[in-house]
Scaffold this motif. Sequence first.
Motif, PDB file in Angstrom:
ATOM      1  N   LEU A   1       8.771  11.656   8.248  1.00  0.00           N
ATOM      2  CA  LEU A   1       8.008  11.842   7.152  1.00  0.00           C
ATOM      3  C   LEU A   1       6.649  11.053   7.219  1.00  0.00           C
ATOM      4  O   LEU A   1       6.913   9.701   7.693  1.00  0.00           O
ATOM      5  N   HIS A   2       5.503  11.830   6.964  1.00  0.00           N
ATOM      6  CA  HIS A   2       4.057  11.018   7.086  1.00  0.00           C
ATOM      7  C   HIS A   2       3.423  11.519   5.721  1.00  0.00           C
ATOM      8  O   HIS A   2       3.667  12.532   5.393  1.00  0.00           O
ATOM      9  N   ASN A   3       2.563  10.549   5.079  1.00  0.00           N
ATOM     10  CA  ASN A   3       1.791  11.033   4.384  1.00  0.00           C
ATOM     11  C   ASN A   3       0.305  10.636   4.891  1.00  0.00           C
ATOM     12  O   ASN A   3       0.263   9.746   5.521  1.00  0.00           O
TER      13      ASN A   3
ATOM     14  N   GLY B   1      10.120   2.802   5.183  1.00  0.00           N
ATOM     15  CA  GLY B   1       8.599   2.281   4.974  1.00  0.00           C
ATOM     16  C   GLY B   1       8.561   2.226   3.477  1.00  0.00           C
ATOM     17  O   GLY B   1       9.164   1.438   2.583  1.00  0.00           O
ATOM     18  N   GLY B   2       7.252   2.661   3.185  1.00  0.00           N
ATOM     19  CA  GLY B   2       6.566   2.472   1.941  1.00  0.00           C
ATOM     20  C   GLY B   2       7.581   3.305   0.955  1.00  0.00           C
ATOM     21  O   GLY B   2       7.360   3.036  -0.082  1.00  0.00           O
ATOM     22  N   ILE B   3       8.147   4.437   1.296  1.00  0.00           N
ATOM     23  CA  ILE B   3       8.746   5.271   0.308  1.00  0.00           C
ATOM     24  C   ILE B   3       9.922   4.537  -0.353  1.00  0.00           C
ATOM     25  O   ILE B   3      10.085   4.758  -1.328  1.00  0.00           O
TER      26      ILE B   3
ATOM     27  N   HIS C   1       0.731  -1.123  -0.031  1.00  0.00           N
ATOM     28  CA  HIS C   1      -0.057   0.095  -0.115  1.00  0.00           C
ATOM     29  C   HIS C   1       1.134   1.211  -0.016  1.00  0.00           C
ATOM     30  O   HIS C   1       0.548   2.260   0.862  1.00  0.00           O
TER      31      HIS C   1
ATOM     32  N   ASP D   1       0.836   5.882   4.012  1.00  0.00           N
ATOM     33  CA  ASP D   1       1.528   5.090   3.171  1.00  0.00           C
ATOM     34  C   ASP D   1       2.857   4.548   3.321  1.00  0.00           C
ATOM     35  O   ASP D   1       3.433   3.869   2.860  1.00  0.00           O
ATOM     36  N   VAL D   2       3.441   5.607   4.183  1.00  0.00           N
ATOM     37  CA  VAL D   2       4.809   5.292   4.544  1.00  0.00           C
ATOM     38  C   VAL D   2       5.148   4.129   5.539  1.00  0.00           C
ATOM     39  O   VAL D   2       5.773   3.536   5.527  1.00  0.00           O
ATOM     40  N   HIS D   3       4.144   4.289   6.469  1.00  0.00           N
ATOM     41  CA  HIS D   3       4.000   3.447   7.575  1.00  0.00           C
ATOM     42  C   HIS D   3       2.541   2.451   7.695  1.00  0.00           C
ATOM     43  O   HIS D   3       1.411   3.303   7.933  1.00  0.00           O
ATOM     44  N   GLN D   4       2.576   1.535   6.767  1.00  0.00           N
ATOM     45  CA  GLN D   4       1.428   0.929   6.757  1.00  0.00           C
ATOM     46  C   GLN D   4       0.356   0.504   7.795  1.00  0.00           C
ATOM     47  O   GLN D   4      -0.427   0.107   7.778  1.00  0.00           O
TER      48      GLN D   4
ATOM     49  N   TYR E   1       9.092  14.452  -2.324  1.00  0.00           N
ATOM     50  CA  TYR E   1       9.066  15.201  -0.863  1.00  0.00           C
ATOM     51  C   TYR E   1       9.818  16.423  -1.190  1.00  0.00           C
ATOM     52  O   TYR E   1      10.359  16.796  -0.479  1.00  0.00           O
TER      53      TYR E   1
ATOM     54  N   SER F   1       2.805   6.704  -1.009  1.00  0.00           N
ATOM     55  CA  SER F   1       3.732   7.373   0.141  1.00  0.00           C
ATOM     56  C   SER F   1       4.723   8.339  -0.167  1.00  0.00           C
ATOM     57  O   SER F   1       5.272   8.901   0.703  1.00  0.00           O
TER      58      SER F   1
END
Lengths: 434, 247
Positions: free
Chosen positions: B141-143, A80-82, A54, B179-182, A66, A58
């Motif tokens: 970072l968060h989104n 993470g997702g990045i 998912h 989506d960075v931290h699912q 970013y 991200s």
Amino acid sequence: MFIRSNTLAAPLEYARSAAPRAPGTSRTLHVLALLTAIATFPLICMGGLVTSHHAGMSVPDWPNSYGYNMFLFPPSHWVGGILYEHTHRLMATVVGMLSIAMVVWAWRAQILGLVGVGNVFREADSEPKAGTGGSTTPPAEHEQNGQDARHATHAGDSTAPAELSNWLTPERYRWLAVAVLGAVIFQGVLGGLRVVLVQLDLAIVHACVAQAFFCLAACMAVVTSRWWQDAPDLSADTRGRSLFWLGSATVAIIFLQLVAGATMRHFDAGLAIPDLPLAYGKLLPPTTAQGLAAVNHVRAFDLNLDPVTLTQLWLHFAHRIGAVLVTVFVVLLSAKVLRKHLLPGLVVPAALLPVLLLAQITLGVLTVLLRKPADVASTHVAVGALVLVTGFVLTMRAARLYLRADRQSCQNASSSPSYAGERSGVRGGIASDE
Amino acid sequence: MLSFRAISIATLLALIVGCDERSASTSGPTPALPPAKVEHAGVIGGRISLAGKPPALPRVAVTGDAHCTGLHPEGVPDESVVVAGDGGLANAFVYLQGPAASDGASREPAMIDQIGCQYVPHAVAVQVNQALRVKSSDPVLHNVHVMGENNPPLNLAETKPGEQTVRFAAADVLRVRCDVHQWMKAVVRVFDNPYFAVTGSDGKFEIKGVPPGEYTLAAWHERFGELTRKVTVGPDGSVKEDFTYKP
């Protein structure tokens, strides 16, 4: 006659042909096309990981990451997702660069001509001249092609198949390379728009175009390959036409199955039906609101799963039905080749298809039973792409063997001075078979 | 060349459209309508509970970001179902169906924070056009990826501690995820009337200022779905209604 030689041994003759490459189809171009196709596979794998984790959104901006230029995005932020999304973007640039290199190489004579230093190349890379029976490859290419170069220097003796000139001229190779580049740009923009517009639908289209692009890249690699040039004309064997159509149907079914899979994954329907082979113990999923409520009750209290919609249920079910159809078509196609068309170029993909299919079904089952672990689900996507491209290559090769340019146009070509010499020539290693 | 130009123009237009969408959703306060004065308003209170043994949800692994993993080496609890010892169900939304739709621009802003690589709270209710402050207290970072049916999707970048304000123009069920931290997930519900509440950790709720009348009272939980019941609120009355999700 070659077409009577449906054994393993006899048709291998032409595979060892030392005929020169057709004009414009240098080994370098083939290698670049092959690299582009090969690089596409890990790109699709990474795309699968992005969806499985998912992570598609991200990185909320594009083409920046970013706010950073994507090539300068600090690795410390690849978390993470990045990590998945950013790596996916970088891998896409690799495919893009390879496509650019391919186009530049395919059009090098024209490009050099534009800057006034490519007269020799332009001359050499152009269409065959009347009466020569073929054209030469560029001098630079001769050096790289080794043995091919020695053949090519004898322009008048060129034994490149006449049909090749008729079917895929150097000009068409060039435009095919441009099509590959255009497709990768389109796909990149699609991926970018999915991000900036936050549109899930575009993500599905992006996933489907990825599979189509894989086929296009494979197409470029196949038509620039030595096999393609040396392949005999078996169009007199009418059974080959049915093989081509079966292959085409199989590829279409596989592609539709991948579309269903992509839609299912993006709509979070991968676990909409958590049991196998039935659907909540029944043959069919529910079709009514009451049935759906019952299913969601079971999911909430017995399975600890989020509720689903009827759309999700039937998307998932469609993917299962698609798996059955793909299995039928792949088995039919492979059986047909292995029983009646044991020809080089067809045997390997035909033998590979059922193996990939078996792996794919196993992965699909495991994805459901193990509650959709990201690595298994992503491998399922990757193997799905391999099934598609293997079927596609098989079908292309079948077309090459059995669906040569239509007879009328061949005859027209033979009557033209440009190809008259070639058509009367011997076609490499297959001459004895015919 | 023409196709490249067309693609470039299309991309540019799409970027412009995308920027407009995002800025529209995160714009500042819009002109507020004065709240309607309700006379003889009543109160609806109660408790949402889960019958039977609560599901044993495994903790969600926190991986991929050293900062977050350091905060939660054992993972984080799965907040999709949070049940108190006595069965009280947290994070359930309770609301009235039927009252006339109104604009919530004048209401106090609601807030959802990203703190310790988790959304706090997990469930947030807002009215249409009510401000929702999306805050990040984390140095990472968060989104904030917001997906619903009736509002345009939204994806906010939170590169450093700070906050952004968003408003939603239509009633909706919004899934929020990083989506960075699912593992970071939340639910935001947007209502078109001001009569809603979210249950606390004990499963209790209270909806104040309800005009006298007959309504459908609904409870909704992201895992267990919706339960409804007819209620009648009298002048200055108090109504107690409990809901129980049964296996």
